[in-house]
Design an enzyme around this catalytic site. Structure first.
Site, short mmCIF file in Angstrom:
data_model
loop_
_atom_site.label_atom_id
_atom_site.label_comp_id
_atom_site.label_asym_id
_atom_site.label_seq_id
_atom_site.Cartn_x
_atom_site.Cartn_y
_atom_site.Cartn_z
N LYS A 88 20.54 3.77 26.89
CA LYS A 88 21.75 4.00 26.10
C LYS A 88 21.42 4.12 24.62
O LYS A 88 21.92 5.00 23.94
CB LYS A 88 22.77 2.86 26.30
CG LYS A 88 23.26 2.69 27.73
CD LYS A 88 24.37 1.65 27.84
CE LYS A 88 23.96 0.24 27.47
NZ LYS A 88 22.96 -0.37 28.37
N ARG B 178 32.03 -4.09 27.90
CA ARG B 178 31.16 -4.65 28.95
C ARG B 178 31.97 -5.18 30.13
O ARG B 178 31.39 -5.60 31.11
CB ARG B 178 30.37 -5.84 28.41
CG ARG B 178 29.10 -5.57 27.61
CD ARG B 178 27.96 -5.04 28.41
NE ARG B 178 26.67 -5.64 28.18
CZ ARG B 178 25.83 -5.33 27.19
NH1 ARG B 178 26.15 -4.45 26.29
NH2 ARG B 178 24.65 -5.91 27.11
N ARG C 299 9.34 -2.03 27.37
CA ARG C 299 9.94 -2.21 26.04
C ARG C 299 9.47 -3.53 25.43
O ARG C 299 9.16 -3.60 24.25
CB ARG C 299 11.48 -2.20 26.16
CG ARG C 299 12.18 -2.43 24.83
CD ARG C 299 13.65 -2.08 24.91
NE ARG C 299 14.44 -3.12 25.54
CZ ARG C 299 15.72 -2.98 25.89
NH1 ARG C 299 16.33 -1.83 25.69
NH2 ARG C 299 16.38 -3.96 26.45
N ARG D 43 12.35 -8.85 22.41
CA ARG D 43 13.66 -9.48 22.24
C ARG D 43 13.70 -10.76 23.07
O ARG D 43 13.07 -10.85 24.10
CB ARG D 43 14.74 -8.52 22.77
CG ARG D 43 15.11 -7.45 21.82
CD ARG D 43 15.95 -6.38 22.47
NE ARG D 43 17.00 -6.86 23.36
CZ ARG D 43 17.92 -6.08 23.89
NH1 ARG D 43 17.93 -4.79 23.63
NH2 ARG D 43 18.84 -6.57 24.69
N ARG E 15 21.10 -10.31 33.32
CA ARG E 15 21.82 -9.19 32.69
C ARG E 15 22.21 -8.14 33.72
O ARG E 15 23.29 -7.55 33.65
CB ARG E 15 20.96 -8.57 31.57
CG ARG E 15 20.96 -9.43 30.30
CD ARG E 15 19.73 -9.22 29.46
NE ARG E 15 19.69 -7.92 28.84
CZ ARG E 15 18.57 -7.31 28.43
NH1 ARG E 15 17.40 -7.91 28.59
NH2 ARG E 15 18.63 -6.13 27.87
P1 AMP Z 1 22.38 -5.03 24.62
O1 AMP Z 1 21.53 -4.82 23.41
O2 AMP Z 1 23.54 -4.09 24.70
O3 AMP Z 1 21.58 -5.06 25.90
O4 AMP Z 1 23.04 -6.48 24.47
C1 AMP Z 1 22.24 -7.64 24.40
C2 AMP Z 1 23.11 -8.88 24.63
O5 AMP Z 1 24.12 -8.98 23.63
C3 AMP Z 1 23.87 -8.89 25.95
O6 AMP Z 1 23.09 -9.35 27.05
C4 AMP Z 1 25.01 -9.85 25.62
O7 AMP Z 1 24.56 -11.20 25.60
C5 AMP Z 1 25.33 -9.45 24.19
N1 AMP Z 1 26.33 -8.36 24.14
C6 AMP Z 1 26.13 -7.09 23.69
N2 AMP Z 1 27.25 -6.37 23.79
C7 AMP Z 1 28.18 -7.20 24.35
C8 AMP Z 1 29.55 -7.04 24.72
N3 AMP Z 1 30.19 -5.86 24.57
N4 AMP Z 1 30.18 -8.12 25.26
C9 AMP Z 1 29.57 -9.30 25.40
N5 AMP Z 1 28.27 -9.52 25.08
C10 AMP Z 1 27.59 -8.48 24.55
#
Ligand code: AMP
Length: 189
Positions: free
Chosen positions: A13, A88, A127, A136, A147
């Site tokens: 994404k 989400r 990654r 990360r 996740r």
């Molecule tokens: P990402 O970089 O999109 O994979 O997000 C990393 C982490 O941030 C996720 O596993 C959640 O803990 C948190 N996070 C990101 N976006 C959201 C969202 N829209 N709602 C809730 N938690 C989020």
């Protein structure tokens, strides 16, 4: 162009959002990036989010909805935006619907990047090994499993949600980066 990129962790994404940003001038809005910045800066939101993120769980809806509501009002978003990692779950999607309706805005498309779980594990491991400054906090097998579980339970229902609203476009996310971006262009062009 106002888009949502929907797909599991590691689906590409972020990579595709940056390509669309360069091509169309829409701004990438990644809630994950914004939350990581908040954690790094030690803000109140960051303190609230840090442990939840490290476990691979979702940060409370009101936190991310608030972040997006503030960000979407910034002048650079007038050209359009690409939501990456938001919404989400259905509650966030409904909050977004209300937010957009209040502003008189409408989504152009929701792009779903479809990828098999086994491929995702390999991508995340890659990654984690390539990230400058170390991986990360949530790029490890245990957090990734969580996740993915959260994605299937809470985020995947959004595929039906947006299909019912006639805005869903599905792209094969397992092809190479250029092939995926070509398919996205064809879908939104
Ligand atoms: P990402 O970089 O999109 O994979 O997000 C990393 C982490 O941030 C996720 O596993 C959640 O803990 C948190 N996070 C990101 N976006 C959201 C969202 N829209 N709602 C809730 N938690 C989020």
């Amino acid at each position: 162009m106002k888009l949502i990129l929907l797909g599991p962790p590691g689906a590409g994404k972020g990579t595709q959002a940056k390509i669309i940003e360069d091509r169309h001038g829409s701004v990438q809005l990644s809630t994950g990036d914004m939350l990581r910045a908040a954690v790094a800066a030690g803000t109140q939101v960051g303190k609230q989010a840090e442990a939840v993120m490290a476990r691979g769980e979702l940060v409370p809806d009101e936190v991310v909805v608030g972040i997006i509501a503030d960000r979407i009002d910034q002048p650079d978003c007038a050209k359009g935006f690409i939501l990456d990692g938001f919404p989400r779950n259905v509650a966030q999607a409904e909050a977004l619907d209300r937010m957009l309706a209040d502003k008189g805005l409408k989504l152009d498309a929701v792009l779903e990047l479809g990828v098999d779980d086994e491929i995702l594990v390999g991508r995340i491991e890659k990654r984690a090994s390539e990230t400058e400054g170390g991986p990360r906090a949530d790029d490890n097998v245990e957090a990734l499993r969580k996740r993915l579980e959260v994605y299937h339970a809470q985020t995947a229902p959004l595929i039906g949600y947006y299909r019912d609203r006639g805005v869903l476009k599905t792209v094969d996310g397992m092809a190479g980066i250029d092939a995926v971006s070509g398919a996205i262009e064809a879908a939104i062009g």
